[in-house]
Motif scaffolding. Structure first.
Motif, PDB file in Angstrom:
ATOM      1  N   ALA A  95       0.824  -1.207   0.000  1.00 33.45           N
ATOM      2  CA  ALA A  95       0.000   0.000   0.000  1.00 33.45           C
ATOM      3  C   ALA A  95       0.860   1.261   0.000  1.00 33.45           C
ATOM      4  N   ALA A  96       1.934   1.259   0.779  1.00 28.00           N
ATOM      5  CA  ALA A  96       2.811   2.431   0.825  1.00 28.00           C
ATOM      6  C   ALA A  96       3.512   2.640  -0.511  1.00 28.00           C
ATOM      7  N   MET A  97       3.895   1.553  -1.172  1.00 23.38           N
ATOM      8  CA  MET A  97       4.564   1.675  -2.466  1.00 23.38           C
ATOM      9  C   MET A  97       3.624   2.291  -3.509  1.00 23.38           C
ATOM     10  N   ARG A  98       2.356   2.036  -3.363  1.00 25.05           N
ATOM     11  CA  ARG A  98       1.392   2.590  -4.313  1.00 25.05           C
ATOM     12  C   ARG A  98       0.965   4.007  -3.950  1.00 25.05           C
ATOM     13  N   HIS A  99       0.804   4.284  -2.648  1.00 17.03           N
ATOM     14  CA  HIS A  99       0.166   5.529  -2.247  1.00 17.03           C
ATOM     15  C   HIS A  99       1.041   6.494  -1.449  1.00 17.03           C
ATOM     16  N   CYS A 185       2.156   9.881  -6.578  1.00 12.99           N
ATOM     17  CA  CYS A 185       1.378   8.655  -6.366  1.00 12.99           C
ATOM     18  C   CYS A 185      -0.051   8.787  -6.876  1.00 12.99           C
ATOM     19  N   ARG A 186      -0.404   9.947  -7.388  1.00 14.43           N
ATOM     20  CA  ARG A 186      -1.753  10.142  -7.917  1.00 14.43           C
ATOM     21  C   ARG A 186      -1.882   9.578  -9.327  1.00 14.43           C
ATOM     22  N   THR A 187      -0.859   9.792 -10.148  1.00 12.01           N
ATOM     23  CA  THR A 187      -0.961   9.378 -11.552  1.00 12.01           C
ATOM     24  C   THR A 187       0.045   8.300 -11.932  1.00 12.01           C
ATOM     25  N   ARG A 188       0.999   7.992 -11.036  1.00 15.75           N
ATOM     26  CA  ARG A 188       2.027   7.009 -11.381  1.00 15.75           C
ATOM     27  C   ARG A 188       1.989   5.828 -10.416  1.00 15.75           C
ATOM     28  N   GLU A 189       1.809   4.652 -10.975  1.00 14.02           N
ATOM     29  CA  GLU A 189       1.809   3.423 -10.194  1.00 14.02           C
ATOM     30  C   GLU A 189       3.255   2.954  -9.986  1.00 14.02           C
ATOM     31  N   PRO A 190       3.464   1.974  -9.110  1.00 11.43           N
ATOM     32  CA  PRO A 190       4.837   1.475  -8.892  1.00 11.43           C
ATOM     33  C   PRO A 190       5.547   1.068 -10.171  1.00 11.43           C
ATOM     34  N   ARG A 191       4.831   0.481 -11.103  1.00 14.78           N
ATOM     35  CA  ARG A 191       5.493   0.061 -12.343  1.00 14.78           C
ATOM     36  C   ARG A 191       6.010   1.242 -13.147  1.00 14.78           C
ATOM     37  N   ASP A 192       5.411   2.436 -12.943  1.00  7.41           N
ATOM     38  CA  ASP A 192       5.820   3.618 -13.688  1.00  7.41           C
ATOM     39  C   ASP A 192       7.107   4.246 -13.150  1.00  7.41           C
ATOM     40  N   VAL A 193       7.516   3.835 -11.955  1.00 12.72           N
ATOM     41  CA  VAL A 193       8.746   4.381 -11.370  1.00 12.72           C
ATOM     42  C   VAL A 193       9.757   3.277 -11.073  1.00 12.72           C
ATOM     43  N   ALA A 194       9.498   2.080 -11.579  1.00 19.90           N
ATOM     44  CA  ALA A 194      10.382   0.941 -11.288  1.00 19.90           C
ATOM     45  C   ALA A 194      11.803   1.190 -11.776  1.00 19.90           C
ATOM     46  N   ASP A 195      11.963   1.974 -12.845  1.00 17.07           N
ATOM     47  CA  ASP A 195      13.305   2.240 -13.368  1.00 17.07           C
ATOM     48  C   ASP A 195      14.156   3.048 -12.398  1.00 17.07           C
ATOM     49  N   LEU A 196      13.527   3.748 -11.453  1.00 22.98           N
ATOM     50  CA  LEU A 196      14.273   4.570 -10.495  1.00 22.98           C
ATOM     51  C   LEU A 196      14.866   3.735  -9.361  1.00 22.98           C
ATOM     52  N   LEU A 197      14.539   2.460  -9.324  1.00 19.60           N
ATOM     53  CA  LEU A 197      14.993   1.597  -8.236  1.00 19.60           C
ATOM     54  C   LEU A 197      16.308   0.890  -8.549  1.00 19.60           C
ATOM     55  N   ALA A 198      16.936   1.235  -9.652  1.00 21.13           N
ATOM     56  CA  ALA A 198      18.209   0.625 -10.030  1.00 21.13           C
ATOM     57  C   ALA A 198      19.336   1.170  -9.160  1.00 21.13           C
ATOM     58  N   PRO A 199      20.423   0.415  -9.000  1.00 18.22           N
ATOM     59  CA  PRO A 199      21.573   0.918  -8.229  1.00 18.22           C
ATOM     60  C   PRO A 199      22.144   2.180  -8.875  1.00 18.22           C
ATOM     61  N   VAL A 200      22.564   3.116  -8.041  1.00 24.02           N
ATOM     62  CA  VAL A 200      23.215   4.306  -8.556  1.00 24.02           C
ATOM     63  C   VAL A 200      24.539   3.900  -9.203  1.00 24.02           C
TER      64      VAL A 200
END
Length: 256
Positions: A95-99, A185-200
Protein backbone atom coordinates in the motif's frame (compact mmCIF):
# COMPACT_ATOMS: atom_id res chain seq x y z
CA UNK A 1 20.64 -3.04 4.14
CA UNK A 2 20.94 0.45 5.59
CA UNK A 3 21.04 0.41 9.37
CA UNK A 4 22.52 3.83 10.17
CA UNK A 5 22.81 7.08 8.25
CA UNK A 6 23.73 10.72 8.70
CA UNK A 7 22.20 14.09 7.88
CA UNK A 8 24.79 16.81 8.45
CA UNK A 9 23.25 19.69 6.49
CA UNK A 10 21.45 22.85 7.54
CA UNK A 11 17.65 23.08 7.49
CA UNK A 12 17.88 25.68 4.70
CA UNK A 13 20.04 23.37 2.59
CA UNK A 14 17.64 20.47 3.09
CA UNK A 15 14.57 22.58 2.34
CA UNK A 16 16.13 23.88 -0.87
CA UNK A 17 17.24 20.40 -1.91
CA UNK A 18 13.80 18.86 -1.37
CA UNK A 19 11.88 21.95 -2.56
CA UNK A 20 9.76 22.10 0.59
CA UNK A 21 8.67 24.91 2.84
CA UNK A 22 11.16 26.29 5.37
CA UNK A 23 12.07 23.66 7.95
CA UNK A 24 12.27 24.09 11.70
CA UNK A 25 15.79 24.26 13.09
CA UNK A 26 17.52 20.95 13.76
CA UNK A 27 21.14 20.07 14.55
CA UNK A 28 23.45 17.94 12.40
CA UNK A 29 22.85 14.24 13.06
CA UNK A 30 25.81 11.94 12.62
CA UNK A 31 24.48 8.58 13.79
CA UNK A 32 20.78 8.18 13.01
CA UNK A 33 19.55 4.80 14.21
CA UNK A 34 16.37 2.70 13.88
CA UNK A 35 13.28 3.82 15.87
CA UNK A 36 14.58 7.41 15.98
CA UNK A 37 12.68 10.26 14.25
CA UNK A 38 13.77 10.87 10.67
CA UNK A 39 12.87 13.56 8.14
CA UNK A 40 10.83 12.65 5.06
CA UNK A 41 9.42 14.58 2.12
CA UNK A 42 6.21 13.60 0.36
CA UNK A 43 3.95 15.06 -2.29
CA UNK A 44 1.60 17.64 -0.82
CA UNK A 45 -2.06 18.26 -1.63
CA UNK A 46 -2.92 19.68 -5.06
CA UNK A 47 -2.02 23.37 -5.30
CA UNK A 48 -4.49 26.10 -6.13
CA UNK A 49 -4.00 27.66 -9.59
CA UNK A 50 -1.38 30.39 -9.41
CA UNK A 51 -0.04 29.26 -6.04
CA UNK A 52 3.72 29.57 -5.56
CA UNK A 53 3.84 27.25 -2.55
CA UNK A 54 6.05 24.14 -2.83
CA UNK A 55 4.14 21.01 -3.78
CA UNK A 56 6.07 18.89 -1.25
CA UNK A 57 5.64 18.58 2.48
CA UNK A 58 8.17 17.54 5.12
CA UNK A 59 7.33 15.44 8.14
CA UNK A 60 9.05 13.55 10.94
CA UNK A 61 8.44 9.82 11.10
CA UNK A 62 9.65 6.93 13.20
CA UNK A 63 12.31 4.90 11.37
CA UNK A 64 10.77 1.46 11.31
CA UNK A 65 7.61 0.99 9.24
CA UNK A 66 4.52 -0.47 10.92
CA UNK A 67 1.88 -1.60 8.39
CA UNK A 68 -1.58 -0.16 9.01
CA UNK A 69 -3.04 -3.67 9.35
CA UNK A 70 -0.65 -4.73 12.12
CA UNK A 71 -2.46 -5.74 15.31
CA UNK A 72 0.59 -6.20 17.54
CA UNK A 73 3.73 -4.20 16.62
CA UNK A 74 5.71 -6.09 19.27
CA UNK A 75 5.30 -9.27 17.22
CA UNK A 76 6.58 -7.60 14.03
CA UNK A 77 10.25 -7.44 12.99
CA UNK A 78 11.63 -3.92 12.80
CA UNK A 79 11.07 -2.93 9.16
CA UNK A 80 13.74 -0.28 8.65
CA UNK A 81 14.41 -1.38 5.05
CA UNK A 82 12.24 -2.61 2.20
CA UNK A 83 13.66 -4.55 -0.74
CA UNK A 84 12.75 -2.51 -3.81
CA UNK A 85 12.54 -5.60 -6.00
CA UNK A 86 9.57 -6.97 -4.04
CA UNK A 87 8.07 -3.98 -2.18
CA UNK A 88 5.17 -3.62 -4.62
CA UNK A 89 4.05 -7.19 -3.87
CA UNK A 90 4.87 -7.60 -0.18
CA UNK A 91 1.90 -7.19 2.14
CA UNK A 92 3.85 -4.96 4.53
CA UNK A 93 4.85 -2.44 1.85
CA UNK A 94 2.37 -2.80 -1.03
CA UNK A 95 0.00 0.00 0.00
CA UNK A 96 2.81 2.43 0.82
CA UNK A 97 4.56 1.67 -2.47
CA UNK A 98 1.39 2.59 -4.31
CA UNK A 99 0.17 5.53 -2.25
CA UNK A 100 2.91 6.88 0.03
CA UNK A 101 6.28 7.03 -1.68
CA UNK A 102 8.69 9.42 0.01
CA UNK A 103 12.22 10.80 0.07
CA UNK A 104 14.67 10.77 2.98
CA UNK A 105 17.46 13.39 2.84
CA UNK A 106 20.91 12.18 3.91
CA UNK A 107 24.55 13.12 3.60
CA UNK A 108 25.80 9.55 3.98
CA UNK A 109 25.14 6.12 5.39
CA UNK A 110 27.19 3.53 7.22
CA UNK A 111 27.98 -0.02 6.25
CA UNK A 112 30.19 -2.74 7.68
CA UNK A 113 32.45 -5.10 5.77
CA UNK A 114 33.16 -8.47 7.35
CA UNK A 115 36.86 -9.22 7.62
CA UNK A 116 37.22 -12.65 9.19
CA UNK A 117 35.64 -12.45 12.63
CA UNK A 118 35.74 -8.66 12.71
CA UNK A 119 33.88 -5.91 10.85
CA UNK A 120 35.26 -2.71 9.37
CA UNK A 121 32.91 0.29 9.40
CA UNK A 122 32.65 2.62 6.40
CA UNK A 123 31.04 5.99 5.87
CA UNK A 124 29.55 5.94 2.38
CA UNK A 125 28.69 9.38 1.05
CA UNK A 126 28.31 11.22 -2.27
CA UNK A 127 31.74 11.80 -3.74
CA UNK A 128 32.81 15.26 -2.69
CA UNK A 129 30.03 15.53 -0.10
CA UNK A 130 26.59 17.04 -0.37
CA UNK A 131 23.00 15.88 -0.01
CA UNK A 132 21.25 12.91 -1.56
CA UNK A 133 17.76 11.43 -1.20
CA UNK A 134 16.89 7.82 -0.44
CA UNK A 135 13.74 6.35 -1.94
CA UNK A 136 11.44 5.57 0.98
CA UNK A 137 7.95 4.50 2.04
CA UNK A 138 5.65 6.00 4.70
CA UNK A 139 2.81 4.38 6.60
CA UNK A 140 0.60 5.80 9.35
CA UNK A 141 -0.16 3.28 12.07
CA UNK A 142 -3.13 3.67 14.44
CA UNK A 143 -2.92 1.67 17.65
CA UNK A 144 -6.03 0.13 19.26
CA UNK A 145 -6.40 3.22 21.45
CA UNK A 146 -6.63 5.49 18.41
CA UNK A 147 -3.20 7.13 18.69
CA UNK A 148 -1.46 7.54 15.34
CA UNK A 149 2.23 7.43 14.47
CA UNK A 150 3.86 8.07 11.11
CA UNK A 151 6.49 5.43 10.30
CA UNK A 152 8.86 4.80 7.42
CA UNK A 153 11.37 2.51 5.74
CA UNK A 154 14.27 3.01 3.32
CA UNK A 155 14.12 1.17 0.01
CA UNK A 156 17.21 -0.84 -0.85
CA UNK A 157 18.55 -2.34 -4.05
CA UNK A 158 21.46 -4.51 -5.14
CA UNK A 159 24.80 -2.85 -4.57
CA UNK A 160 26.71 -1.52 -7.54
CA UNK A 161 30.19 -2.88 -8.25
CA UNK A 162 31.80 -0.26 -6.02
CA UNK A 163 29.69 -0.85 -2.90
CA UNK A 164 29.41 -4.62 -3.42
CA UNK A 165 32.99 -4.88 -2.17
CA UNK A 166 31.62 -3.78 1.22
CA UNK A 167 28.03 -5.06 1.26
CA UNK A 168 25.60 -6.62 -1.20
CA UNK A 169 22.79 -4.06 -0.66
CA UNK A 170 22.59 -0.28 -0.77
CA UNK A 171 19.86 2.37 -0.43
CA UNK A 172 17.93 3.42 -3.51
CA UNK A 173 19.13 6.92 -4.47
CA UNK A 174 16.58 9.12 -6.26
CA UNK A 175 18.09 12.00 -8.22
CA UNK A 176 16.55 15.51 -7.97
CA UNK A 177 15.42 15.38 -11.60
CA UNK A 178 13.27 12.37 -10.66
CA UNK A 179 11.82 13.66 -7.38
CA UNK A 180 8.49 14.73 -8.87
CA UNK A 181 7.97 11.46 -10.74
CA UNK A 182 8.87 9.35 -7.72
CA UNK A 183 6.57 11.25 -5.37
CA UNK A 184 3.64 11.36 -7.79
CA UNK A 185 1.38 8.66 -6.37
CA UNK A 186 -1.75 10.14 -7.92
CA UNK A 187 -0.96 9.38 -11.55
CA UNK A 188 2.03 7.01 -11.38
CA UNK A 189 1.81 3.42 -10.19
CA UNK A 190 4.84 1.47 -8.89
CA UNK A 191 5.49 0.06 -12.34
CA UNK A 192 5.82 3.62 -13.69
CA UNK A 193 8.75 4.38 -11.37
CA UNK A 194 10.38 0.94 -11.29
CA UNK A 195 13.31 2.24 -13.37
CA UNK A 196 14.27 4.57 -10.49
CA UNK A 197 14.99 1.60 -8.24
CA UNK A 198 18.21 0.62 -10.03
CA UNK A 199 21.57 0.92 -8.23
CA UNK A 200 23.21 4.31 -8.56
CA UNK A 201 26.17 4.28 -10.94
CA UNK A 202 29.68 3.39 -9.65
CA UNK A 203 31.59 6.54 -8.80
CA UNK A 204 28.63 8.34 -7.24
CA UNK A 205 29.79 7.35 -3.75
CA UNK A 206 33.05 7.39 -1.89
CA UNK A 207 33.71 4.92 0.94
CA UNK A 208 35.73 6.10 3.93
CA UNK A 209 36.96 3.67 6.57
CA UNK A 210 36.08 4.88 10.07
CA UNK A 211 36.48 3.57 13.61
CA UNK A 212 34.01 1.39 15.48
CA UNK A 213 32.69 4.44 17.40
CA UNK A 214 29.73 4.41 15.01
CA UNK A 215 28.67 1.02 16.37
CA UNK A 216 27.33 2.65 19.55
CA UNK A 217 24.13 4.66 19.16
CA UNK A 218 25.24 6.88 22.06
CA UNK A 219 28.13 8.20 19.93
CA UNK A 220 26.57 11.06 18.00
CA UNK A 221 29.38 13.52 17.37
CA UNK A 222 31.19 14.31 14.10
CA UNK A 223 34.27 12.46 15.37
CA UNK A 224 32.68 9.14 14.41
CA UNK A 225 33.26 10.08 10.75
CA UNK A 226 36.99 10.66 11.08
CA UNK A 227 38.98 8.50 8.58
CA UNK A 228 41.30 5.89 10.04
CA UNK A 229 43.59 5.46 7.04
CA UNK A 230 42.32 2.12 5.70
CA UNK A 231 42.10 1.97 1.92
CA UNK A 232 38.59 1.25 0.58
CA UNK A 233 38.13 -2.27 -0.84
CA UNK A 234 38.60 -2.64 -4.57
CA UNK A 235 35.38 -2.71 -6.60
CA UNK A 236 34.18 -6.18 -7.52
CA UNK A 237 34.60 -7.05 -11.20
CA UNK A 238 31.34 -7.08 -13.11
CA UNK A 239 29.63 -10.44 -12.94
CA UNK A 240 31.40 -11.61 -9.80
CA UNK A 241 28.92 -13.01 -7.24
CA UNK A 242 28.30 -10.65 -4.40
CA UNK A 243 28.97 -11.51 -0.80
CA UNK A 244 26.27 -13.17 1.24
CA UNK A 245 23.91 -10.80 2.97
CA UNK A 246 24.90 -9.78 6.47
CA UNK A 247 22.43 -10.71 9.15
CA UNK A 248 20.76 -7.76 10.86
CA UNK A 249 21.92 -7.10 14.40
CA UNK A 250 19.46 -8.56 16.90
CA UNK A 251 18.60 -5.16 18.39
CA UNK A 252 17.39 -3.97 14.99
CA UNK A 253 14.80 -6.76 14.85
CA UNK A 254 13.01 -5.57 17.98
CA UNK A 255 10.41 -2.83 17.98
CA UNK A 256 10.70 -1.95 21.64
Amino acid sequence: MCGRFTLAATPDEVAAFLATLELDAFPPRYNIAPTQPILMAMAGPPREPGSNLPDRVALLVRWGLIPSWCKDPKALPLLINARSETAAEKNAFRAAMRHRRALIPATGFYEWKREGKSKQAYLIRPKGGGLMAFGALMETYADPGGAEIDTGAILTTAANDQIAAIHDRMPVVVRPADFARWLDCRTREPRDVADLLAPVEPGFFEAIAISDKVNKVANTGPDIQEPIGVAPPAPQPAGKPKAAARAAPADQLKLF
